[in-house]
Design a protein around this motif. Structure first.
Motif, PDB file in Angstrom:
ATOM      1  N   PRO A 142      40.645  28.373  40.578  1.00  0.00           N
ATOM      2  CA  PRO A 142      39.391  28.073  41.629  1.00  0.00           C
ATOM      3  C   PRO A 142      37.442  27.178  40.373  1.00  0.00           C
ATOM      4  O   PRO A 142      37.032  27.482  40.535  1.00  0.00           O
ATOM      5  CB  PRO A 142      38.773  29.066  42.554  1.00  0.00           C
TER       6      PRO A 142
ATOM      7  N   VAL B  17      33.432  30.064  37.811  1.00  0.00           N
ATOM      8  CA  VAL B  17      34.158  29.641  39.216  1.00  0.00           C
ATOM      9  C   VAL B  17      33.596  29.195  40.380  1.00  0.00           C
ATOM     10  O   VAL B  17      32.279  29.753  40.940  1.00  0.00           O
ATOM     11  CB  VAL B  17      34.249  31.685  40.005  1.00  0.00           C
TER      12      VAL B  17
ATOM     13  N   TRP C 136      32.942  29.563  43.765  1.00  0.00           N
ATOM     14  CA  TRP C 136      32.849  30.814  44.923  1.00  0.00           C
ATOM     15  C   TRP C 136      33.601  30.445  46.053  1.00  0.00           C
ATOM     16  O   TRP C 136      33.577  30.946  46.508  1.00  0.00           O
ATOM     17  CB  TRP C 136      31.476  31.756  45.470  1.00  0.00           C
TER      18      TRP C 136
ATOM     19  N   VAL D  63      37.378  30.162  46.679  1.00  0.00           N
ATOM     20  CA  VAL D  63      37.218  31.475  46.222  1.00  0.00           C
ATOM     21  C   VAL D  63      37.571  31.596  47.963  1.00  0.00           C
ATOM     22  O   VAL D  63      38.789  32.376  48.306  1.00  0.00           O
ATOM     23  CB  VAL D  63      36.929  32.487  45.203  1.00  0.00           C
TER      24      VAL D  63
ATOM     25  N   ARG E 288      40.156  30.663  50.391  1.00  0.00           N
ATOM     26  CA  ARG E 288      41.516  30.201  49.832  1.00  0.00           C
ATOM     27  C   ARG E 288      41.503  31.835  49.992  1.00  0.00           C
ATOM     28  O   ARG E 288      42.480  31.825  51.465  1.00  0.00           O
ATOM     29  CB  ARG E 288      41.630  30.808  48.371  1.00  0.00           C
TER      30      ARG E 288
ATOM     31  N   VAL F  57      40.700  37.366  41.733  1.00  0.00           N
ATOM     32  CA  VAL F  57      39.575  37.099  40.810  1.00  0.00           C
ATOM     33  C   VAL F  57      39.455  37.936  39.925  1.00  0.00           C
ATOM     34  O   VAL F  57      38.025  37.457  39.699  1.00  0.00           O
ATOM     35  CB  VAL F  57      38.796  37.174  42.513  1.00  0.00           C
TER      36      VAL F  57
ATOM     37  N   TRP G 180      45.385  34.319  37.726  1.00  0.00           N
ATOM     38  CA  TRP G 180      45.147  32.723  38.845  1.00  0.00           C
ATOM     39  C   TRP G 180      46.808  32.140  39.342  1.00  0.00           C
ATOM     40  O   TRP G 180      46.612  32.175  40.073  1.00  0.00           O
ATOM     41  CB  TRP G 180      44.686  31.583  38.494  1.00  0.00           C
TER      42      TRP G 180
ATOM     43  N   TRP H 256      48.601  33.018  42.385  1.00  0.00           N
ATOM     44  CA  TRP H 256      48.576  32.292  43.605  1.00  0.00           C
ATOM     45  C   TRP H 256      48.755  30.930  44.034  1.00  0.00           C
ATOM     46  O   TRP H 256      48.600  30.032  44.703  1.00  0.00           O
ATOM     47  CB  TRP H 256      46.481  31.928  43.621  1.00  0.00           C
TER      48      TRP H 256
END
Length: 239
Positions: free
Chosen positions: A122, A128, A130, A133, A136, A231, A236, A239
């Motif tokens: 992300p 990032v 957010w 995030v 997700r 995070v 990553w 994910w």
């Protein structure tokens, strides 16, 4: 009717006029198929040259589509219409979710992984996003556990034993159904061994507690905490 006959009727092959998949079955299958369809679509688009960064928005669409499908069939999920987990069951579910998380990030040797997942990154220019995030983690912790537990535990594990699966008490799920469900759930994930461990934990919880809410809660705890861990560490690919 005797108890023996009732059990025989429950596990006997379906009559000729009973379809392979009933509405009760399809209501649990379709949200899962919607989810898988988006995964396939993203993979096809990536193979066609579409940049993965440009495909990140597809996750929000996928979660929205799954959520809409779950909402459409909500009245069919009779086992979720009331909360049937006591405080002890909740505590066991939370502990199970945390344990699965620890094992999930530990069972990562090369032979325990299928393929080379790109994951969900992300970040844009090192920053990032957010909002991305949040979407997700919310999708992984709130929508995915509901969808997957309805398919894998409520439907598939019981359906292997009985066409009239919604009448089968989770405590009566056979060893055959348990093993098949765990193996298939494992190979749904790149981390296949971790997936099997998770599948076994959620399945045993469902069978012992006889409540789908407990396996959903454990699954949600695992996915939610995994998102936070990803995070914080920047791993990553998980994910």
């Amino acid at each position: 009717m005797s108890e023996r006959n009732e059990q025989h009727d429950l596990t006997a092959p379906a009559a000729a006029n009973v379809p392979m998949f009933s509405r009760a079955a399809w209501s649990r299958i379709l949200p899962f198929l919607v989810y898988i369809s988006f995964i396939i679509a993203v993979d096809v688009l990536a193979r066609l040259g579409v940049d993965l960064q440009a495909l990140r928005w597809m996750y929000a669409l996928k979660i929205g589509a799954v959520l809409a499908t779950l909402a459409w069939f909500w009245r069919d999920y009779t086992e979720l219409h009331r909360w049937d987990a006591g405080l002890l069951a909740v505590a066991v579910a939370v502990a199970t979710g945390v344990l699965v998380l620890v094992l999930w990030v530990s069972l990562n040797a090369s032979w325990m992984i299928i393929g080379a997942p790109d994951g969900f990154n992300p970040t844009t220019d090192g920053q990032v996003d957010w909002l991305m995030v949040a979407v997700r983690i919310a999708g992984a912790a709130l929508v995915v556990p509901l969808m997957e537990e309805l398919f894998w535990r409520s439907f598939l594990m019981r359906w292997i034993d009985s066409d009239h699966f919604q009448l089968l008490d989770p405590a009566q799920i056979s060893l055959k159904s348990f093993v098949i469900g765990v193996v298939l759930f494992g190979f749904e994930h790149n981390l296949w061994l971790a997936g099997m461990v998770a599948g076994a934990a959620y399945s045993l919880l469902y069978m012992k507690q006889r409540s789908l809410w407990t396996s959903i809660l454990a699954h949600a705890v695992t996915n939610g905490l995994l998102g936070v861990w990803i995070v914080r560490t920047g791993n990553w690919t998980y994910w």
